[in-house]
Design a protein around this motif. Structure first.
Motif, PDB file in Angstrom:
ATOM      1  N   THR A 206      92.819  19.620  62.868  1.00  0.00           N
ATOM      2  CA  THR A 206      91.565  19.387  63.585  1.00  0.00           C
ATOM      3  C   THR A 206      90.841  20.703  63.790  1.00  0.00           C
ATOM      4  O   THR A 206      91.439  21.686  64.235  1.00  0.00           O
ATOM      5  N   PHE A 207      89.552  20.725  63.467  1.00  0.00           N
ATOM      6  CA  PHE A 207      88.726  21.909  63.695  1.00  0.00           C
ATOM      7  C   PHE A 207      87.889  21.765  64.964  1.00  0.00           C
ATOM      8  O   PHE A 207      87.831  22.689  65.775  1.00  0.00           O
TER       9      PHE A 207
ATOM     10  N   GLU B 159      89.488  29.543  68.689  1.00  0.00           N
ATOM     11  CA  GLU B 159      89.015  30.723  69.414  1.00  0.00           C
ATOM     12  C   GLU B 159      87.994  31.502  68.581  1.00  0.00           C
ATOM     13  O   GLU B 159      88.163  31.699  67.372  1.00  0.00           O
ATOM     14  N   GLY B 160      86.916  31.909  69.229  1.00  0.00           N
ATOM     15  CA  GLY B 160      85.874  32.694  68.573  1.00  0.00           C
ATOM     16  C   GLY B 160      84.696  31.877  68.088  1.00  0.00           C
ATOM     17  O   GLY B 160      83.655  32.438  67.732  1.00  0.00           O
ATOM     18  N   PHE B 161      84.835  30.540  68.074  1.00  0.00           N
ATOM     19  CA  PHE B 161      83.756  29.674  67.594  1.00  0.00           C
ATOM     20  C   PHE B 161      82.911  29.169  68.765  1.00  0.00           C
ATOM     21  O   PHE B 161      83.408  28.981  69.876  1.00  0.00           O
ATOM     22  N   LYS B 162      81.649  28.927  68.479  1.00  0.00           N
ATOM     23  CA  LYS B 162      80.700  28.441  69.476  1.00  0.00           C
ATOM     24  C   LYS B 162      79.873  27.322  68.863  1.00  0.00           C
ATOM     25  O   LYS B 162      79.502  27.369  67.692  1.00  0.00           O
ATOM     26  N   ILE B 163      79.560  26.295  69.683  1.00  0.00           N
ATOM     27  CA  ILE B 163      78.725  25.187  69.230  1.00  0.00           C
ATOM     28  C   ILE B 163      77.483  25.101  70.095  1.00  0.00           C
ATOM     29  O   ILE B 163      77.550  25.307  71.317  1.00  0.00           O
ATOM     30  N   GLU B 164      76.346  24.850  69.471  1.00  0.00           N
ATOM     31  CA  GLU B 164      75.080  24.716  70.184  1.00  0.00           C
ATOM     32  C   GLU B 164      74.201  23.712  69.451  1.00  0.00           C
ATOM     33  O   GLU B 164      74.491  23.325  68.317  1.00  0.00           O
TER      34      GLU B 164
ATOM     35  N   GLN C 214      81.047  34.328  57.295  1.00  0.00           N
ATOM     36  CA  GLN C 214      81.037  34.472  58.752  1.00  0.00           C
ATOM     37  C   GLN C 214      82.347  34.023  59.382  1.00  0.00           C
ATOM     38  O   GLN C 214      82.872  34.671  60.276  1.00  0.00           O
ATOM     39  N   PHE C 215      82.908  32.916  58.920  1.00  0.00           N
ATOM     40  CA  PHE C 215      84.148  32.385  59.470  1.00  0.00           C
ATOM     41  C   PHE C 215      85.332  33.228  58.987  1.00  0.00           C
ATOM     42  O   PHE C 215      85.235  33.917  57.963  1.00  0.00           O
TER      43      PHE C 215
ATOM     44  N   VAL D 139      77.583  25.429  64.467  1.00  0.00           N
ATOM     45  CA  VAL D 139      78.819  26.105  64.851  1.00  0.00           C
ATOM     46  C   VAL D 139      78.814  27.498  64.226  1.00  0.00           C
ATOM     47  O   VAL D 139      78.614  27.650  63.013  1.00  0.00           O
ATOM     48  N   SER D 140      79.017  28.507  65.049  1.00  0.00           N
ATOM     49  CA  SER D 140      79.026  29.883  64.574  1.00  0.00           C
ATOM     50  C   SER D 140      80.288  30.585  65.061  1.00  0.00           C
ATOM     51  O   SER D 140      80.995  30.089  65.942  1.00  0.00           O
ATOM     52  N   TYR D 141      80.553  31.747  64.470  1.00  0.00           N
ATOM     53  CA  TYR D 141      81.769  32.494  64.812  1.00  0.00           C
ATOM     54  C   TYR D 141      81.409  33.933  65.100  1.00  0.00           C
ATOM     55  O   TYR D 141      80.612  34.551  64.394  1.00  0.00           O
ATOM     56  N   GLN D 142      81.998  34.451  66.155  1.00  0.00           N
ATOM     57  CA  GLN D 142      81.854  35.861  66.495  1.00  0.00           C
ATOM     58  C   GLN D 142      83.231  36.457  66.715  1.00  0.00           C
ATOM     59  O   GLN D 142      84.052  35.878  67.412  1.00  0.00           O
ATOM     60  N   LYS D 143      83.478  37.608  66.093  1.00  0.00           N
ATOM     61  CA  LYS D 143      84.785  38.248  66.234  1.00  0.00           C
ATOM     62  C   LYS D 143      84.991  38.753  67.653  1.00  0.00           C
ATOM     63  O   LYS D 143      84.050  39.169  68.307  1.00  0.00           O
TER      64      LYS D 143
END
Length: 378
Positions: free
Chosen positions: A335-336, A45-50, A293-294, A374-378
Motif C-alpha cells: 500500500t502506498f 514518510e516524506g510524502f505530502k498530499i494536497e 522526485q520520489f 502527491v509530492s516528496y521532499q527529502k
C-alpha cells in the motif's frame, strides 16, 4: 508609570490581534480539511498530499507536453482541461472542452490532438490547446466499437508503436462471446484504421501503461463478481507480445477455473498474472513511475489506483498500491496511500494516477470530485 501602563496595554492588543489572525488561518485550513480530509491519508514518510483541482467525476487523465491536464468522466458527459497557469501545482482554471458525450472516460494526447473514448467510438479534437475557449468540432476516428454500456467505458493510451490502445470489456459479469473484440485490449492506427485485438481474455481493463525500458504493455484487469468475498483476485498482467490470452471467461487469477466455463479450457493454457491485486478491489488506472522526485525504490515501478469494492460484505480497496518491478517480475506489492476508507464508510475513490513533469503524481477521485497531488521532499 502611566507610560508603562500604556505600553503594556498596547502589547496586549498586539498580542491578541496576532493570536486572532493565527486562529483565523487555522480555521480556514480546517474548513478545507473538512471538505477534503487529507490529514486522514496515510503516506510513506516524506510524502505530502494536497488538492490540485476540483473536477466533477474525475476519471482518466492525460497530460500534454505543455502541461495541460485533460480529464474524462464516466458519470457525466463532459471532458475537462485543467490548467496551472503559474506553475504552483494548483489548478487556476478548469474548462469544459466537450459535452453531450457518452461516458467519455478515456483521454489520450498525441501531436497536439486530444483523443477521447466514448463507449462505441473514438473522437479527436485537433489543435486543442490553442482552442480551449472555443474547442473544435471533433473528428470521428473510429465508430465501429461495440455499444454495450456494461464495461463500456474505456481507458486509452498511445503505445511506443504509435498505435492507440483501446480496451473493450466483456458486456456482462461472465459470458462467452463469439466476437473476439469483447474482453480484449485492442489497438488501432492514429487515424482509426487497422483495428485489431492485441490481448485476449481480459475481462475489463481500465488502466495500462508501457514499461519504460522494455516497452511491453502492463495492465490492470477486474475479476468477475459473484464468487464470494475473496475470489477471484483482480490482476496485474503483462502482454509482452501480441496474441496472448489471459483466461477470461474460462480461468480467473491464473488458477481458478470458472464454475460455468472452466470445463472448456484449462488454466494452464493462459498467461498468469504478474501479481494478484486482491478480490474486488477494482484496480483501475496504473502508471510506471519514471520521475526523479520520489526515492529510487519507486523508479520504473508501478502505482495502481484501487477504486474499491461495491459487492463485498466488507469493503476493500479505496487506496493507491505500489508494485515494485525488477526483471519483469513484481518483487514487492504494498500500500502506498490509504485513508479514503474509514471502517465501512468511504469519502473518496482513487481512479487514475498521472505523473507531472517535476516527478510528483496526480491521483483522480471520482467520488470526492477532486484531483490530488502527491509530492516528496527529502
Amino acid at each position: 508609570m502611566q507610560i508603562l501602563l500604556k505600553v503594556f496595554a498596547l502589547f496586549i492588543v498586539l498580542a491578541c490581534g496576532s493570536s486572532k489572525n493565527n486562529s483565523s488561518s487555522n480555521q480556514s485550513e480546517n474548513q478545507s480539511g473538512k471538505k477534503f480530509p487529507l490529514h486522514k491519508i496515510k503516506l510513506p514518510e516524506g510524502f505530502k498530499i494536497e488538492v490540485y483541482a476540483e473536477v466533477d467525476n474525475a476519471r482518466s487523465m492525460a497530460l500534454s507536453p505543455n502541461g495541460t491536464l485533460f480529464v474524462g468522466n464516466r458519470r457525466g458527459d463532459k471532458v475537462y482541461a485543467v490548467i496551472d497557469k503559474n506553475g504552483d501545482f494548483k489548478a487556476d482554471e478548469v474548462k469544459i472542452i466537450a459535452s453531450d458525450l457518452t461516458m467519455p472516460c478515456g483521454v489520450a494526447f498525441r501531436n497536439g490532438s486530444l483523443y477521447v473514448a466514448e463507449v462505441n467510438r473514438i473522437l479527436r479534437f485537433d489543435n486543442i490547446e490553442q482552442n480551449l475557449n472555443n474547442p473544435p468540432k471533433p473528428v470521428i476516428v473510429n465508430d465501429k466499437l461495440p455499444s454495450d454500456r456494461h464495461h463500456g467505458w474505456k481507458f486509452i493510451a498511445f503505445g511506443p508503436d504509435d498505435k492507440l490502445y483501446v480496451p473493450v470489456g466483456a458486456p456482462c459479469n461472465i459470458c462467452e462471446k463469439d466476437n473476439p473484440i469483447y474482453a480484449s485490449i485492442a489497438r488501432m492506427n492514429p487515424d482509426g484504421s487497422n483495428l485489431e485485438v492485441f490481448a485476449s481474455g481480459v475481462r475489463n481493463s481500465v488502466g495500462f501503461d508501457f514499461h519504460p525500458d522494455t516497452k511491453e504493455l502492463w495492465f490492470t484487469d477486474n475479476g468477475r463478481d459473484m464468487l464470494g468475498d475473496d475470489l477471484p483476485s483482480d490482476e496485474l498482467g503483462r502482454a509482452y507480445k501480441a496474441g496472448l490470452h489471459f483466461g477470461y471467461p474460462y480461468c480467473h487469477q491464473g488458477d481458478v477455473p470458472d464454475p460455468e466455463f472452466g470445463n472448456k479450457r484449462s488454466c494452464d493454457e493462459f498467461e498468469k498474472p504478474m501479481q494478484k491485486l486482491g478480490a474486488h478491489v477494482a484496480a483501475l488506472g496504473m502508471r510506471f513511475y519514471t520521475g526523479s522526485q520520489f526515492p529510487e525504490k519507486y523508479k520504473n515501478s508501478i502505482f495502481i489506483a484501487l477504486h474499491g469494492s461495491w459487492n463485498r460484505s466488507s469493503k476493500v480497496g479505496y487506496k493507491v498500491a505500489f508494485a515494485k518491478v525488477e526483471n519483469n517480475k513484481v518483487v514487492e506489492y504494498s500500500t502506498f496511500a490509504e485513508g479514503w476508507l474509514e471502517g465501512q464508510d468511504n469519502w473518496g475513490r482513487p481512479v487514475d494516477v498521472q505523473q507531472l513533469k517535476d516527478g510528483s503524481m496526480l491521483i483522480s477521485d471520482d467520488h470526492a470530485n477532486v484531483i490530488y497531488r502527491v509530492s516528496y521532499q527529502k
